[in-house]
Design an enzyme around this catalytic site. Structure first.
Site, PDB file in Angstrom:
ATOM      1  N   TYR A 283       0.792  -1.234   0.000  1.00 43.03           N
ATOM      2  CA  TYR A 283       0.000   0.000   0.000  1.00 43.03           C
ATOM      3  C   TYR A 283       0.824   1.283   0.000  1.00 43.03           C
ATOM      4  O   TYR A 283       0.265   2.380  -0.045  1.00 43.03           O
ATOM      5  CB  TYR A 283      -0.932   0.006   1.228  1.00 43.03           C
TER       6      TYR A 283
ATOM      7  N   ALA B 214     -11.579  -4.670   2.865  1.00 36.61           N
ATOM      8  CA  ALA B 214     -11.932  -6.088   2.708  1.00 36.61           C
ATOM      9  C   ALA B 214     -13.439  -6.314   2.580  1.00 36.61           C
ATOM     10  O   ALA B 214     -13.872  -7.349   2.042  1.00 36.61           O
ATOM     11  CB  ALA B 214     -11.373  -6.888   3.885  1.00 36.61           C
TER      12      ALA B 214
ATOM     13  N   HIS C  76     -15.085  -7.588  -0.682  1.00 40.27           N
ATOM     14  CA  HIS C  76     -15.097  -8.965  -1.165  1.00 40.27           C
ATOM     15  C   HIS C  76     -16.252  -9.799  -0.621  1.00 40.27           C
ATOM     16  O   HIS C  76     -16.507 -10.897  -1.116  1.00 40.27           O
ATOM     17  CB  HIS C  76     -13.754  -9.626  -0.835  1.00 40.27           C
TER      18      HIS C  76
ATOM     19  N   ASP D 144     -25.883  -3.690  -0.870  1.00 34.95           N
ATOM     20  CA  ASP D 144     -27.296  -3.312  -0.876  1.00 34.95           C
ATOM     21  C   ASP D 144     -27.487  -1.836  -0.533  1.00 34.95           C
ATOM     22  O   ASP D 144     -28.387  -1.186  -1.064  1.00 34.95           O
ATOM     23  CB  ASP D 144     -28.092  -4.186   0.103  1.00 34.95           C
TER      24      ASP D 144
ATOM     25  N   HIS E  38      -9.557   1.009  -5.266  1.00 34.31           N
ATOM     26  CA  HIS E  38      -8.609   0.160  -4.538  1.00 34.31           C
ATOM     27  C   HIS E  38      -7.200   0.631  -4.829  1.00 34.31           C
ATOM     28  O   HIS E  38      -6.839   0.820  -6.003  1.00 34.31           O
ATOM     29  CB  HIS E  38      -8.775  -1.313  -4.914  1.00 34.31           C
ATOM     30  N   ILE E  39      -6.440   0.815  -3.768  1.00 34.40           N
ATOM     31  CA  ILE E  39      -5.067   1.306  -3.900  1.00 34.40           C
ATOM     32  C   ILE E  39      -4.207   0.263  -4.614  1.00 34.40           C
ATOM     33  O   ILE E  39      -3.451   0.583  -5.530  1.00 34.40           O
ATOM     34  CB  ILE E  39      -4.500   1.612  -2.491  1.00 34.40           C
ATOM     35  N   SER E  40      -4.329  -0.973  -4.165  1.00 35.34           N
ATOM     36  CA  SER E  40      -3.522  -2.052  -4.755  1.00 35.34           C
ATOM     37  C   SER E  40      -4.266  -2.654  -5.942  1.00 35.34           C
ATOM     38  O   SER E  40      -5.483  -2.490  -6.082  1.00 35.34           O
ATOM     39  CB  SER E  40      -3.276  -3.137  -3.704  1.00 35.34           C
TER      40      SER E  40
ATOM     41  N   ARG F  43      -9.449 -11.714  -3.285  1.00 33.22           N
ATOM     42  CA  ARG F  43      -9.553 -10.274  -3.571  1.00 33.22           C
ATOM     43  C   ARG F  43      -9.999  -9.993  -5.012  1.00 33.22           C
ATOM     44  O   ARG F  43     -10.226  -8.858  -5.381  1.00 33.22           O
ATOM     45  CB  ARG F  43      -8.210  -9.580  -3.328  1.00 33.22           C
TER      46      ARG F  43
HETATM   47  C1  DQA Z   1      -7.911  -2.581  -0.672  1.00 38.47           C
HETATM   48  C2  DQA Z   1      -7.840  -4.024  -1.167  1.00 38.47           C
HETATM   49  C3  DQA Z   1      -8.586  -4.964  -0.234  1.00 38.47           C
HETATM   50  O1  DQA Z   1      -8.480  -6.295  -0.697  1.00 38.47           O
HETATM   51  C4  DQA Z   1      -8.005  -4.885   1.161  1.00 38.47           C
HETATM   52  O2  DQA Z   1      -8.742  -5.705   2.040  1.00 38.47           O
HETATM   53  C5  DQA Z   1      -7.904  -3.501   1.663  1.00 38.47           C
HETATM   54  C6  DQA Z   1      -7.437  -2.451   0.756  1.00 38.47           C
HETATM   55  C7  DQA Z   1      -7.068  -1.626  -1.536  1.00 38.47           C
HETATM   56  O3  DQA Z   1      -7.261  -0.428  -1.418  1.00 38.47           O
HETATM   57  O4  DQA Z   1      -6.191  -2.076  -2.285  1.00 38.47           O
HETATM   58  O5  DQA Z   1      -8.108  -3.234   2.840  1.00 38.47           O
HETATM   59  O6  DQA Z   1      -9.260  -2.143  -0.748  1.00 38.47           O
END
Ligand code: DQA
Length: 147
Positions: free
Chosen positions: A23, A77, A80, A87, A100-102, A111
């Site tokens: 991250y 998370a 997922h 909803d 999502h950062i990653s 994921r």
């Molecule tokens: C995340 C990716 C998710 O899988 C992880 O649980 C996170 C960060 C991301 O920003 O890459 O907490 O949402």
């Protein structure tokens, strides 16, 4: 004036110290400062919030429908598996952009699926902190006015 809500979910308050190889070393407050600078440049209002609790995030999503013009959300998370957050997003009519950062698609298989993305306007993945700024640009485009 457009008003956008930026919601960060669980463990994102740990950015900077949490798995920096995944991250990066920037903190959540850096993300929030960058987003605020962008907002100032565009003459819009942005509010940034973070919670580790599903119900709190759901309440923010509901309230945003009347108080804001769009949402940027990184559900962490919850992405997922939280049908409840999915909803909540489906229940509102303002646009939502998921960030999502990653690059979740390069990571563990659990994921790869987002239960929330199908009810959002779009998803930005793997572009680091810049993803949040792109999401604000996307909301501005969706608003159509650029403001
Ligand atoms: C995340 C990716 C998710 O899988 C992880 O649980 C996170 C960060 C991301 O920003 O890459 O907490 O949402």
């Amino acid at each position: 004036m457009s008003k956008f809500l930026v919601i960060n979910g669980p463990n994102l308050n740990r950015l900077g110290v949490r798995e920096p190889d995944v991250y990066g070393r920037e903190s959540l407050s850096t993300i929030e400062t960058n987003v605020q600078c962008l907002a100032n440049k565009h003459g819009i209002e942005v509010k940034c919030v973070q919670s580790n609790y599903e119900g709190v995030i759901i309440d923010w999503i509901h309230e945003a429908d009347t108080d804001f013009d769009g949402i940027v959300i990184n559900p962490g998370a919850f992405t997922h598996y939280s049908y409840a957050i999915r909803d909540a997003i489906a229940s509102i009519s303002i646009p939502v952009i998921e960030v999502h950062i990653s690059n979740v698609h390069k990571r563990e298989e659990f994921r790869h699926q987002s239960v929330t993305a199908p009810v959002t306007a779009g998803q930005i993945v793997g572009l680091g902190l810049y993803g949040y700024e792109l999401a604000i640009h996307a909301l501005l485009q969706l608003r159509g006015s650029g403001k």
